[in-house]
Design a protein around this motif. Structure first.
Motif, short mmCIF file in Angstrom:
data_model
loop_
_atom_site.label_atom_id
_atom_site.label_comp_id
_atom_site.label_asym_id
_atom_site.label_seq_id
_atom_site.Cartn_x
_atom_site.Cartn_y
_atom_site.Cartn_z
N HIS A 119 2.33 -1.21 -0.98
CA HIS A 119 3.28 -1.14 -2.06
C HIS A 119 3.85 -2.19 -2.91
O HIS A 119 4.63 -2.10 -3.89
N THR A 121 3.58 -5.54 -5.02
CA THR A 121 2.77 -6.13 -6.29
C THR A 121 1.69 -7.13 -5.75
O THR A 121 2.22 -7.80 -4.56
N GLU A 124 4.22 -10.37 -5.07
CA GLU A 124 4.97 -10.22 -4.08
C GLU A 124 4.11 -10.53 -2.61
O GLU A 124 4.54 -11.28 -1.79
N ARG A 125 2.87 -9.69 -2.44
CA ARG A 125 1.95 -10.37 -1.25
C ARG A 125 1.68 -11.74 -1.27
O ARG A 125 1.94 -12.28 -0.33
#
Length: 148
Positions: A119, A121, A124-125
């Motif tokens: 979940h 983005t 973010e990962r």
């Protein structure tokens, strides 16, 4: 070119604390106390330990660790063996059943974190991936006694 954000130690402490609490609670299959899981984890990753070493690493009293190890031994999760370097002492070893608990919890945690990470983005990962070596280095520094 933008400057990298400053590291806020209070924010890092807060986020890591919340993440740690979440991570500890992710597995739902095997409900054991935090100290029980910590002892099993310590023995899995660090090898056999004397009761006095477990008292120090787990930050509990000698009577508490003795009682816990006795229960874990009765449950077949650990065994005590003579310490080859000191015949008067014993070492606590994890059994295959104890290892299975830590491995099962890790697999369940990996699966749940994968679901949550799906979940995020891509940015973010990527940010988490970039931070991992620095976080691993903090762990290493702690193990070395906090020396830089």
């Amino acid at each position: 070119m933008s400057t990298p954000p400053e590291l806020s130690i209070p924010e890092l402490t807060s986020v890591l604390g919340e993440f740690t609490r979440m991570n500890i609670r992710l597995p739902a299959l095997q409900r054991l106390s935090f100290t029980t899981l910590s002892v099993l984890h310590t023995l899995t990753h660090d090898g056999p330990k004397r009761l006095s070493e477990l008292t120090a690493t787990e930050q509990v009293t000698q009577p508490a660790i003795t009682q816990l190890v006795t229960k874990l031994e009765r449950d077949g999760l650990v065994e005590r063996h003579p310490d080859p370097s000191d015949g008067r002492a014993t070492l606590v070893h994890i059994t295959p059943a104890g290892t299975a608990i830590t491995q099962g919890r890790q697999a369940e945690r990996n699966a749940r974190l994968t679901e949550l990470a799906d979940h995020l983005t891509p940015a973010e990962r990527a940010a988490i991936a970039v931070a991992l070596p620095a976080l691993a280095r903090l762990v290493q520094l702690h193990r070395e006694g906090g020396q830089a």
